[in-house]
Design an enzyme around this catalytic site. Sequence first.
Site, mmCIF file in Angstrom:
data_model
loop_
_atom_site.group_PDB
_atom_site.id
_atom_site.type_symbol
_atom_site.label_atom_id
_atom_site.label_comp_id
_atom_site.label_asym_id
_atom_site.label_seq_id
_atom_site.Cartn_x
_atom_site.Cartn_y
_atom_site.Cartn_z
ATOM 1 N N GLU A 194 67.378 4.265 102.151
ATOM 2 C CA GLU A 194 67.460 4.274 100.696
ATOM 3 C C GLU A 194 66.516 3.244 100.074
ATOM 4 O O GLU A 194 65.910 3.490 99.037
ATOM 5 C CB GLU A 194 68.899 3.975 100.275
ATOM 6 N N ASP A 195 66.395 2.090 100.699
ATOM 7 C CA ASP A 195 65.691 0.987 100.040
ATOM 8 C C ASP A 195 64.331 0.615 100.632
ATOM 9 O O ASP A 195 63.643 -0.231 100.086
ATOM 10 C CB ASP A 195 66.573 -0.276 100.060
#
Length: 734
Positions: free
Chosen positions: A86-87
């Site tokens: 996600e990051d």
Amino acid sequence: MLTQIEEDHYIKLNEILELCRTKLLRYDENLIKKAFFLCYRAHSQDRRASGEPFFYHPVEVTKILLTEIPLDDISVVAALLHDVVEDTDYTIEDLRDEFGEEVAGIVAGLTKISGIFDNREIKEAETFRKMLLSMIHDIRVILIKFCDRLHNMRTLDALPAHRQMRIAIETRDIYAPFAHRFGLGRIKVELENLSLKYIDREAFDYLIEQLKMTRKEREDYLEKVMMPIRSVLRAHQFQYDITGRPKHIYSIYKKMRTRQKSFDEIFDLYGIRIIIDSESPSDCFAAYGHITQIFPPVPERFKDYVSVPKNNGYQSLHTTIIGPLGKMIEVQIRTKQMHEFAETGVAAHWRYKEKVSKRDVVIDQLLKWARELIEESDTAASFMEGFKLNLYQDEIYIFTPRGDMKVMPRNATPIDFAFEIHTEVGTHCIGAKVNGKIVSLNTRLKSGDQVEIITSKNQRPKPDWDKYAVTHKAKAKIRQAINEERRKQIEEGKSIWNKLASKTKTIISESDIVKFSRKHGINTPADFFKALANQQVNGDDIIKAFLNKKHEKNGKTEVDINKDYNQFLADARDAVLPDIKETSKKSAIVVEGLENINYSYGKCCNPVPGDDIIGFVTASGSIRIHRRNCKNITNEKIMKSEKLVNVSWQKGSSDQFMAGVHIKGEDRIGITNTITQVILKSDINIRGISLNAKDGLFDGHLVVFVKNVMVLNKLVEKLKRVSGVFSVERFTND
Ligand code: MN
């Protein structure tokens, strides 16, 4: 020499490995190290809102997992990597290559849905739905998610106030009850307490203070209760552990609120728990017997979750006894194993299942529950409602006439019970007998009730049932049936209308229908057709009103026809020419009396083999093929002209034809996906799909390639069956 940072992260790695050593039966240390370093590298540039290095977060999440719900090394690896996709720039594929399918699958399930969503609620709903779906494949997804949320709640101070509030409310309403559903007692309690801290800080601080101030008094009092209990249990050779336990803050808060009582009046502040070191559940009852010899019990507060575990697998005996000075004390009695299950719920079941490799009822139940929730969900709003409704905490036990027991939520009615037995029983229920007496369908059931459902073949779900039902299952089925009924009525109304309208030889558009029926309180074409089917409007009146109006401005109508005609010619000029390569093999069209003539298809009506068609001779001498009912052809002026020729379909052509379909329905979660799946399963090529949603309804256009009208009709029928779809029609460019 290690730098400060390196030293720091070696300490963290060792903390994790130390926990693995004490908490896991076996684990692959190298795999965990590899995940740790990848986590560290991937997040090395990022910081949390608090300013700490970001990788502290996955490390803490992993430590919570190992402490609260220790499972296995795969889940440790997945917890370390849960935010990597996600990051950071790492992809699921990267993780699959490095750590295998299982880890990649869990991380994928934990990665938020990306993409553009109009509003946050829909995105949230889609994210939860995705989480539930991944959970069915691998229950570890959700267990790691709980740890992630718990760490975020523990560090919520760093966020701005408005985000704190939103996250705290979501935690209270969804994650805490969800954790409860999984039997994760300890995590649930911490999530609830932390959410209260941000939702009502004043009450939180007050309760902390009160508990602190009354602690000595409470402990002294509990000691007076526990002392005689200890000696009686010892006298009967019990091995046990007894603890006085304060109720957790959030539950005191809730009791004060719901019962409108002050802190001092909440008797449940006093509680003790007895954990018996025994394999035998019957020892709980024996202990209960001894204790109530000393302190009298309050009979109606006895709850036997030993013989009948809660839905989430929780087992324990609960009772309330009257102690010195007449104070009431809640007592929980359970075995060691029951206690382990109560604290770590599904995780304990998961470990147990791994060890003996057999199916586990509690896990199976959970998966069934998640599956039903997904299958029954429709709109985003209703999905979240169902999600929350399914997280009920209070359960009652209802019996069938044959004595089978069903666990139902509190406040359930005979309607819920009927749908719990079977959808067919639910949709046809007309009444119920509770303990032999006939009751109305909105009666609230009580634990122990024996319920018999009375059905009738002709019964259909009524709109007000939705108000009586409390389970998501019943609510969803009722709405589904009502929508289905509505769709049928609309279809029926449409065919009545088509018969009426065809007599007038005029085309009345749907917007005209609405315009002329507005005084009957009708706002959409669908409402009109429904009203027509129910004989709430008179179709002839609407037609009369329309024709009168048209008569009034007759001159204008003439102009309109000319305009239509010109527009038609303009459209026809740039109609799509059939692909020469394909048609040269064998002509798809036979033109009466002519051979080898150039032809093309009107893009206004997209004719498809099997359609009733007609040819229109264009200025250049080629033939444009239209459907016979094409609005442009039925135009009076053209009908009268001599430019129409009879045409028919050539058999055995292998061409693919473009056709448009217009779909209307309710804006449900995943509807685009369902529609796309239906088309793909029919082995039909999609050229384009566009769905526009507004006010909970969607309006969509679909362009597909088909061989003939039969294939197209089959598709239309299939699409009509998609839940939430009201109408499916071929469209013409009008
Ligand atoms: Mn996270």
